[in-house]
Design an enzyme around this catalytic site. Structure first.
Site, mmCIF file in Angstrom:
data_model
loop_
_atom_site.group_PDB
_atom_site.id
_atom_site.type_symbol
_atom_site.label_atom_id
_atom_site.label_comp_id
_atom_site.label_asym_id
_atom_site.label_seq_id
_atom_site.Cartn_x
_atom_site.Cartn_y
_atom_site.Cartn_z
ATOM 1 N N GLU A 123 0.819 -1.202 0.000
ATOM 2 C CA GLU A 123 0.000 0.000 0.000
ATOM 3 C C GLU A 123 0.857 1.259 0.000
ATOM 4 O O GLU A 123 0.558 2.235 -0.700
ATOM 5 C CB GLU A 123 -0.943 -0.034 1.209
ATOM 6 C CG GLU A 123 -1.992 -1.147 1.091
ATOM 7 C CD GLU A 123 -2.618 -1.540 2.414
ATOM 8 O OE1 GLU A 123 -2.413 -0.796 3.408
ATOM 9 O OE2 GLU A 123 -3.302 -2.570 2.467
ATOM 10 N N ARG B 89 4.088 32.964 -20.062
ATOM 11 C CA ARG B 89 3.889 34.172 -19.259
ATOM 12 C C ARG B 89 5.010 35.186 -19.527
ATOM 13 O O ARG B 89 6.195 34.871 -19.337
ATOM 14 C CB ARG B 89 3.863 33.795 -17.778
ATOM 15 C CG ARG B 89 3.771 34.960 -16.812
ATOM 16 C CD ARG B 89 2.438 35.652 -16.871
ATOM 17 N NE ARG B 89 2.262 36.555 -15.740
ATOM 18 C CZ ARG B 89 1.384 37.554 -15.718
ATOM 19 N NH1 ARG B 89 0.605 37.757 -16.759
ATOM 20 N NH2 ARG B 89 1.272 38.318 -14.666
#
Length: 344
Positions: free
Chosen positions: A245, A271
Site C-alpha cells: 500500500e 507568461r
C-alpha cells in the site's frame, strides 16, 4: 519518460495504454470536480478495461502485472486527484489481504469483482483512534454463523460509493491477547448490509471530489464467510499489505508531482513579464530544476521498490523511505509551483 529496463514488455505496453486512457478522461474528470459529482462513468470505463485488476493474478481475472503494474496505473490516474485516489483506495481495500489471507473460495469470490472495477475501501481509522490502529474500539461479537459489528470509522476514502469495505474490529478484550496483538479481526462488509450507513461526508483540503466520510456500524450482521483470516489475526492481516500500500501511495504522489511539472513549465514559457518569458528568470529556473529532480528521484524510488516487491523481497525499508521522500517532495513541489505561477 522512458520505461525502466527491468519492466516486462507487458508492463511497458500497459504504461502506454493507461497513459493514453488518462489523457482521454482528463476533461471529464475536471468537469466532475466543478459539478461535484462522483465520476461513475469514468469508473465504469476503468472496470470495462479491467485496470483495477493489474495487480491481481491472472487466474483470478487480473493482469498479473504485480506491484509494478499497479504503480503504473496509480501514477497515470493520479493526474486526477479524485479519480486517482479512489482507484488506489480500491486496490488498498483488501486486495493484498484477500490474496495473502483469504480462502480459495474468498479469492474466487472477491478478486474477479475487484478486477472488474468494483470500488472498495479500507476501513481502519476511528474518531478516537488514528494511527494507533491497535487501539481500535469498533467491536465484533460472534453469534453463531455471523458477527455483529458496532462502532464508527472516519476519514474513510470512497465512503458510500464503495461496494466493499475491508473493516477491522476488536474481537477480544483479554489483556494478554491485546499485548500480543491477537484482539483484532478483519472482515469484508458489503454495501447494503443492515445497520451499515454513511453518517457524514467530509470536506477535506486537497481531496477534490473524493468521497471521504464517517461510517456507522449499528448491529451490522457480517457472515463468517466474510471474515478474512482467523479470529484474532486482524493485526497480521492489516499489516500484511502495508508495504504494498505504501508503494502505491508513492506512485500516487509521483503522479501528482509530474502533473505539477506538466503545468508549470508551459505556463512559464507563455507568461511574459518585463519583456521576456518568466521561464528565463533564474529563480524560476532553479525551482523548475528542483521539480525535475524530484520527479526523477521519486519515480526511481517508486519503481525500484515495486520491482523488489515483485521479486519477493522484504521492502519494509524501501517502501517507507520512498513514501517519506515522495510525500514531502509533493508538498515542496506544490509550494515551488505556486511561486512560479505567481499571481495566477
Amino acid at each position: 519518460m522512458e520505461s525502466y529496463p527491468w519492466w516486462t514488455e507487458e508492463q511497458k505496453k500497459f504504461e502506454q495504454e493507461i497513459r493514453s486512457f488518462a489523457e482521454e478522461i482528463l476533461p471529464r474528470d475536471e468537469e466532475t470536480r466543478w459539478t461535484r459529482e462522483f465520476p461513475w462513468d469514468i469508473f465504469a470505463k476503468i472496470g470495462e478495461k479491467g485496470y483495477s485488476g493489474v495487480g491481481i493474478p491472472k487466474e483470478y481475472g487480473g493482469w498479473g502485472l504485480g506491484a509494478t503494474g499497479a504503480c503504473i496505473a496509480a501514477e497515470a490516474l493520479n493526474r486526477m486527484p479524485g479519480t486517482g485516489r479512489s482507484f488506489v483506495g480500491n486496490m488498498l481495500g483488501g486486495l493484498r489481504q484477500i490474496i495473502e489471507f483469504g480462502t480459495e473460495e474468498q479469492k474466487k469470490r472477491f478478486l474477479p469483482r475487484i478486477a472488474r472495477g468494483e470500488i472498495g475501501a479500507i476501513v481502519i481509522t476511528e474518531p478516537f483512534v488514528g494511527t494507533d490502529a491497535a487501539a481500535i474500539e469498533t467491536t465484533a461479537r460472534r453469534e453463531g454463523d455471523v458477527y455483529i459489528l458496532n462502532g464508527k470509522k472516519r476519514f474513510i476514502v470512497s465512503a458510500g460509493v464503495a461496494d466493499r469495505y475491508m473493516v477491522y474490529a476488536r474481537t477480544s478484550d483479554d489483556p494478554e491477547e491485546r499485548r500480543n496483538y491477537r484482539h483484532l479481526t478483519g472482515f469484508i462488509v458489503e454495501k447494503g448490509s443492515k445497520g451499515f450507513s454513511v453518517e457524514k461526508i467530509n470536506e477535506i483540503i486537497g481531496f477534490d471530489n473524493i468521497q471521504n466520510g464517517v461510517l456507522n456500524f449499528d448491529e451490522v450482521v457480517v457472515p463468517v464467510e466474510n471474515q478474512i483470516g482467523k479470529e484474532g489475526e486482524g493485526w497480521r492481516v492489516m499489516t500484511a499489505g502495508l508495504n504494498f500500500e505504501r508503494t502505491l501511495i508513492c506512485a500516487s504522489t509521483l503522479g501528482l508531482i509530474r502533473e505539477v511539472l506538466r503545468n508549470v513549465v508551459p505556463y512559464a514559457q507563455r507568461r511574459i513579464q518585463f519583456g521576456r518569458p518568466t521561464i528565463e528568470f533564474v529563480n524560476n529556473q532553479f525551482k523548475i530544476a528542483d521539480l525535475i529532480s524530484k520527479v526523477m528521484i521519486a519515480r526511481l524510488l517508486t519503481y525500484y521498490t515495486a520491482y523488489l516487491w515483485d521479486l519477493g523481497w522484504d521492502i519494509t525499508m524501501e517502501s517507507n523511505v520512498a513514501k517519506v521522500y515522495n510525500c514531502e517532495g509533493a508538498i515542496q513541489a506544490s509550494l515551488d509551483a505556486i511561486q512560479v505561477m505567481g499571481g495566477d
